[in-house]
Structure formats: C-alpha cells, structure tokens
Design an enzyme around this catalytic site. Structure first.
Site, PDB file in Angstrom:
ATOM      1  N   LYS A 161     -15.328 138.410 -46.638  1.00 16.55           N
ATOM      2  CA  LYS A 161     -16.233 138.513 -45.492  1.00 16.55           C
ATOM      3  C   LYS A 161     -16.614 139.962 -45.202  1.00 16.55           C
ATOM      4  O   LYS A 161     -17.375 140.230 -44.277  1.00 16.55           O
ATOM      5  CB  LYS A 161     -15.608 137.850 -44.260  1.00 16.55           C
ATOM      6  CG  LYS A 161     -15.429 136.346 -44.430  1.00 16.55           C
ATOM      7  CD  LYS A 161     -14.935 135.699 -43.166  1.00 16.55           C
ATOM      8  CE  LYS A 161     -14.629 134.227 -43.342  1.00 16.55           C
ATOM      9  NZ  LYS A 161     -13.474 133.941 -44.219  1.00 16.55           N
ATOM     10  N   LYS A 215     -14.648 133.786 -36.027  1.00 16.36           N
ATOM     11  CA  LYS A 215     -13.665 133.441 -37.075  1.00 16.36           C
ATOM     12  C   LYS A 215     -12.963 134.702 -37.543  1.00 16.36           C
ATOM     13  O   LYS A 215     -13.541 135.789 -37.493  1.00 16.36           O
ATOM     14  CB  LYS A 215     -14.361 132.731 -38.241  1.00 16.36           C
ATOM     15  CG  LYS A 215     -15.561 133.473 -38.820  1.00 16.36           C
ATOM     16  CD  LYS A 215     -16.375 132.613 -39.801  1.00 16.36           C
ATOM     17  CE  LYS A 215     -17.636 133.335 -40.238  1.00 16.36           C
ATOM     18  NZ  LYS A 215     -18.500 132.539 -41.123  1.00 16.36           N
ATOM     19  N   ARG A 251     -21.232 125.902 -52.142  1.00 14.11           N
ATOM     20  CA  ARG A 251     -20.468 126.827 -52.980  1.00 14.11           C
ATOM     21  C   ARG A 251     -21.232 126.992 -54.287  1.00 14.11           C
ATOM     22  O   ARG A 251     -21.483 126.021 -54.996  1.00 14.11           O
ATOM     23  CB  ARG A 251     -19.065 126.247 -53.237  1.00 14.11           C
ATOM     24  CG  ARG A 251     -18.277 126.864 -54.394  1.00 14.11           C
ATOM     25  CD  ARG A 251     -18.107 128.365 -54.310  1.00 14.11           C
ATOM     26  NE  ARG A 251     -17.534 128.862 -53.062  1.00 14.11           N
ATOM     27  CZ  ARG A 251     -16.233 129.063 -52.868  1.00 14.11           C
ATOM     28  NH1 ARG A 251     -15.375 128.815 -53.823  1.00 14.11           N
ATOM     29  NH2 ARG A 251     -15.814 129.527 -51.710  1.00 14.11           N
ATOM     30  N   ARG A 275     -20.828 121.124 -49.801  1.00 11.44           N
ATOM     31  CA  ARG A 275     -19.680 120.551 -49.088  1.00 11.44           C
ATOM     32  C   ARG A 275     -20.135 120.194 -47.682  1.00 11.44           C
ATOM     33  O   ARG A 275     -20.496 121.073 -46.902  1.00 11.44           O
ATOM     34  CB  ARG A 275     -18.537 121.564 -49.064  1.00 11.44           C
ATOM     35  CG  ARG A 275     -18.014 121.895 -50.463  1.00 11.44           C
ATOM     36  CD  ARG A 275     -17.290 123.197 -50.495  1.00 11.44           C
ATOM     37  NE  ARG A 275     -18.116 124.279 -50.006  1.00 11.44           N
ATOM     38  CZ  ARG A 275     -17.691 125.532 -49.832  1.00 11.44           C
ATOM     39  NH1 ARG A 275     -16.446 125.846 -50.092  1.00 11.44           N
ATOM     40  NH2 ARG A 275     -18.500 126.455 -49.391  1.00 11.44           N
ATOM     41  N   ARG A 295     -16.211 122.547 -39.843  1.00 11.43           N
ATOM     42  CA  ARG A 295     -15.838 123.223 -41.077  1.00 11.43           C
ATOM     43  C   ARG A 295     -16.095 122.364 -42.316  1.00 11.43           C
ATOM     44  O   ARG A 295     -15.731 121.192 -42.347  1.00 11.43           O
ATOM     45  CB  ARG A 295     -14.365 123.625 -41.001  1.00 11.43           C
ATOM     46  CG  ARG A 295     -14.119 124.532 -39.807  1.00 11.43           C
ATOM     47  CD  ARG A 295     -12.675 124.645 -39.460  1.00 11.43           C
ATOM     48  NE  ARG A 295     -12.054 123.353 -39.180  1.00 11.43           N
ATOM     49  CZ  ARG A 295     -10.752 123.174 -39.058  1.00 11.43           C
ATOM     50  NH1 ARG A 295      -9.931 124.184 -39.213  1.00 11.43           N
ATOM     51  NH2 ARG A 295     -10.269 121.993 -38.799  1.00 11.43           N
ATOM     52  N   ASP A 327     -20.876 131.466 -50.797  1.00 12.27           N
ATOM     53  CA  ASP A 327     -21.113 130.343 -49.884  1.00 12.27           C
ATOM     54  C   ASP A 327     -22.427 130.549 -49.156  1.00 12.27           C
ATOM     55  O   ASP A 327     -22.682 131.640 -48.623  1.00 12.27           O
ATOM     56  CB  ASP A 327     -19.971 130.243 -48.865  1.00 12.27           C
ATOM     57  CG  ASP A 327     -18.657 129.829 -49.513  1.00 12.27           C
ATOM     58  OD1 ASP A 327     -18.684 129.309 -50.640  1.00 12.27           O
ATOM     59  OD2 ASP A 327     -17.607 130.029 -48.885  1.00 12.27           O
ATOM     60  N   GLU A 373     -20.325 134.236 -47.406  1.00 18.96           N
ATOM     61  CA  GLU A 373     -19.100 134.752 -48.024  1.00 18.96           C
ATOM     62  C   GLU A 373     -19.335 135.011 -49.501  1.00 18.96           C
ATOM     63  O   GLU A 373     -20.097 134.289 -50.148  1.00 18.96           O
ATOM     64  CB  GLU A 373     -17.990 133.688 -47.983  1.00 18.96           C
ATOM     65  CG  GLU A 373     -17.261 133.535 -46.690  1.00 18.96           C
ATOM     66  CD  GLU A 373     -16.010 132.672 -46.896  1.00 18.96           C
ATOM     67  OE1 GLU A 373     -14.940 133.239 -47.056  1.00 18.96           O
ATOM     68  OE2 GLU A 373     -16.142 131.437 -46.897  1.00 18.96           O
ATOM     69  N   ASN A 428     -16.657 135.051 -52.401  1.00 17.80           N
ATOM     70  CA  ASN A 428     -15.228 134.859 -52.696  1.00 17.80           C
ATOM     71  C   ASN A 428     -14.892 135.419 -54.068  1.00 17.80           C
ATOM     72  O   ASN A 428     -15.396 134.940 -55.076  1.00 17.80           O
ATOM     73  CB  ASN A 428     -14.889 133.367 -52.681  1.00 17.80           C
ATOM     74  CG  ASN A 428     -14.889 132.814 -51.270  1.00 17.80           C
ATOM     75  OD1 ASN A 428     -13.894 132.897 -50.566  1.00 17.80           O
ATOM     76  ND2 ASN A 428     -16.017 132.271 -50.847  1.00 17.80           N
TER      77      ASN A 428
END
Ligand SMILES: Nc1ncnc2c1ncn2[C@@H]1O[C@H](COP(=O)(O)OP(=O)(O)O)[C@@H](O)[C@H]1O
Ligand SMILES: [Mg+2]
Length: 319
Positions: free
Chosen positions: A125, A160, A210, A224, A232, A272, A280, A282
């Site tokens: 992040k 968050k 994703r 997702r 979430r 994401d 994000e 990752n």
C-alpha cells in the site's frame, strides 16, 4: 536444466493447497525437474556474510491431507541454491524485513524471487502511491485533522491499516457516520504507523480484480466479488472468485506498471483494481494463480518458471 531451488515459507503442513500459490509454484517446479528444498524463516542464520538455513528436501503432491514429504534436515549455505522463492506470508514487520536483509546478501548470485531489497522497499500500500494518477483519492496519515478534512471533501471513506492484509480492519465510514471518533481512537491505539484513508469506491460491489503480472507482463486475472454482507472481497473473507477479462483501463494500468516492476526484479506481482482504480501492488507473497488456472485455464506457475529459467540461463552465460 534442473535447478536447485529452495522455498522460504510458512509451515507447509498448514497451507490450504487448493488456493495456495506457493504450492502451485512448487508443483510446477517439481514437474519441470527442479530439485526442491524447504525451510521456514526461523531456521535462517547469518555468520559474517554467510547466510545459511536448516533445509529439508521436499517433494509435493496435489493430494489433500498428503501434500508433501520432507527429507532429512541439513544445514546449508543458501548461496548454494540457484533460486530461492521468498514466499513467507506477511505481516510485513521487522521479522519480514530482517529476512529480506539476509537474502539480499546472496541475491542475485542466487536468484531470489522477488528481489528481497525491492520487496522491502515496496510494501503493497506504499509502493502503489508512486502511481497516484491510477489510484482513488488516498491519504496516508494518523493525523485526526487531516482525516477530517479528507472526509469532508470525499464523503464516504474507507479506513484500513497501512500494513494490513487479507481484509483485516477495513472499515467503511459514510459521510454522517458517528463512529468516526471512536474508530479513530481505536486505530490510533492499535497501529503505530500512519494508516490508509481512501475514497470509498461503490464499484467494489462488482468486485476487486486481482491481476497478475509476470516479469512486468500481464499473465492472468480473477475477479473477487464480496459476500453480500461484507465490504471485503478477499477470498479469506468470503469473496467469490469469478472469471474475468481486462478492461481497456486495466490494460493501461498494466502497461504503466510493467517497466517499473521489471526494472525492480519484481517477477511475480499481483495488483488489485476496484472499478478502474489501482489500490494495491502485492509483491511480498501474491496469490491468485490457482484461481486463475481453474477459472481461465491459464497456467501462471508455468509462466513464472519459464521466466526464472530464462533468467538463470542469462546469468550462467554472463558469469
Ligand atoms: N477504497 C475502497 N473502496 C471500496 N472497497 C474497498 C476500498 N478499499 C478496500 N476495500 C475493500 O476491502 C478489501 C480489502 O482492502 P485492501 O486494500 O485490498 O487491503 P488488504 O491488503 O487487506 O487486502 C478490498 O478487497 C475491498 O473489497
Ligand atoms: Mg487486497
């Protein structure tokens, strides 16, 4: 070309092999004739510049309840491996950072995937804020007045933790929500770091996509969709994986990120995207390759090993 491969990961007996990307990578490596060794980060040691670990030969099977066999443990110099997969799960804490410092000593003589120094520099992040024009309006802070001003400007927001994962402590606050003060106090008491305050994206109802990039190239994607009673989308929180394609905007995002990822040796990356906005990047231990395989039939594990093998060949020629 059989490579000597070690995997640094959390205890292998605990993984859920149906969804675990590390496991998919191990199955593919074994099928390609690479030798596998396994260790957990707590078995690493550094003496001077030498990094060692107590490793065990590993073989894997796609069989629930019987997915691995380990051989005799022995202490080895980690520089003796061709490749190390750094796949321990976050938290991205000082234990994690210490492991990246150790692995940095042997990379790139031993190819560590992903490059440990770059992983350390690119928490999901934080790294993403290098691309502010691709992101929703986002504030990193723990300053109450700053958050209030951001909230007044943007209305519905999400709070968050900056180093959260798997949907931990992700809250939506509507414009008039009276819980802000208490939630602020709770965050301030719980987290020492600044946290993420972000414009709420209503498009999350349609999912959080994703997208996986291998060596900077688009490889596959899975959408997702959150459960009806949860914000979430994380699969560990009941998010349901769905087959998907990339939009024009998502292709643009991949093209923008590709060179930066390649340059940094971030070979296996999951980004994401919620409703056209990047949230994000990752790089620590991305997931999603098993879902992409079962929904789209795309074998990302094979792509990753293809790139690793090519990089090892180049390295052998150069040295
Ligand atoms: N700005 C936002 N707007 C709407 N939903 C969000 C937003 N940020 C996070 N979420 C929801 O919370 C989930 C987890 O947040 P994320 O930023 O991906 O952190 P984590 O690292 O915990 O996965 C997302 O998949 C999404 O469903
Ligand atoms: Mg996420």
């Amino acid at each position: 070309m059989g490579l000597n491969v070690a995997v640094q990961m959390d205890p292998i007996e605990r993984i859920n092999i149906r969804g675990d990307s590390t496991f998919a990578l191990l199955l593919e490596a074994q099928a390609r004739g690479h030798a596998l060794a396994y260790y957990t980060p707590d078995r690493m040691a550094q003496r001077g510049n030498e990094i060692s670990a107590t490793v065990q030969p590993l073989s894997v099977r796609d069989a629930l309840g019987d997915h691995f066999t380990l051989g005799e443990p022995r202490r080895v110099n980690l520089a003796s491996f061709d490749v190390i997969l750094m796949r321990q799960d976050p938290p991205f804490d000082l234990a994690y950072i210490s492991a990246t410092h150790m692995l940095e000593r042997i990379h790139p003589g031993t190819l560590v995937v992903n490059d440990p120094a770059q992983v350390r520099n690119a928490p999901e992040k934080v790294f993403v804020t290098e691309f502010p024009d691709l992101m929703p309006p986002t504030l990193l802070t723990r300053d109450r007045e700053e958050i209030k001003a951001f909230r007044a400007e943007h209305g519905d927001i999400v709070m968050k933790p900056l180093y959260g994962k798997g949907g931990e402590a992700v809250f939506r606050l509507t414009r008039d929500d009276l819980n802000f003060g208490s939630l602020y106090d709770l965050f301030a008491a719980t987290f020492r770091e600044p946290w993420v305050v972000q414009k709420f994206l209503p498009a999350v109802r349609d999912g959080d996509k994703r997208i996986i990039l291998v060596d900077g190239e688009f490889a596959g994607a899975v959408n997702r969709v959150p459960a009806p009673d949860d914000l979430r989308s994380n699969m560990v929180r009941g998010g349901v994986p769905k087959a998907t394609d990339l939009t024009v905007r998502e292709r643009e995002i991949c093209e923008r990120l590709g060179p930066a990822l390649r340059e940094r040796g971030l070979l296996f990356v999951g980004i994401d995207v919620i409703g056209d906005f990047l949230t994000e990047i990752n790089v620590t231990s991305p997931t999603g390759i098993r879902a992409v395989k079962s929904l789209a039939g795309v074998d990302i594990a094979a792509m990753i090993w293809g790139r690793i093998e090519a990089k090892r060949k180049q390295h052998a020629i150069a040295t």
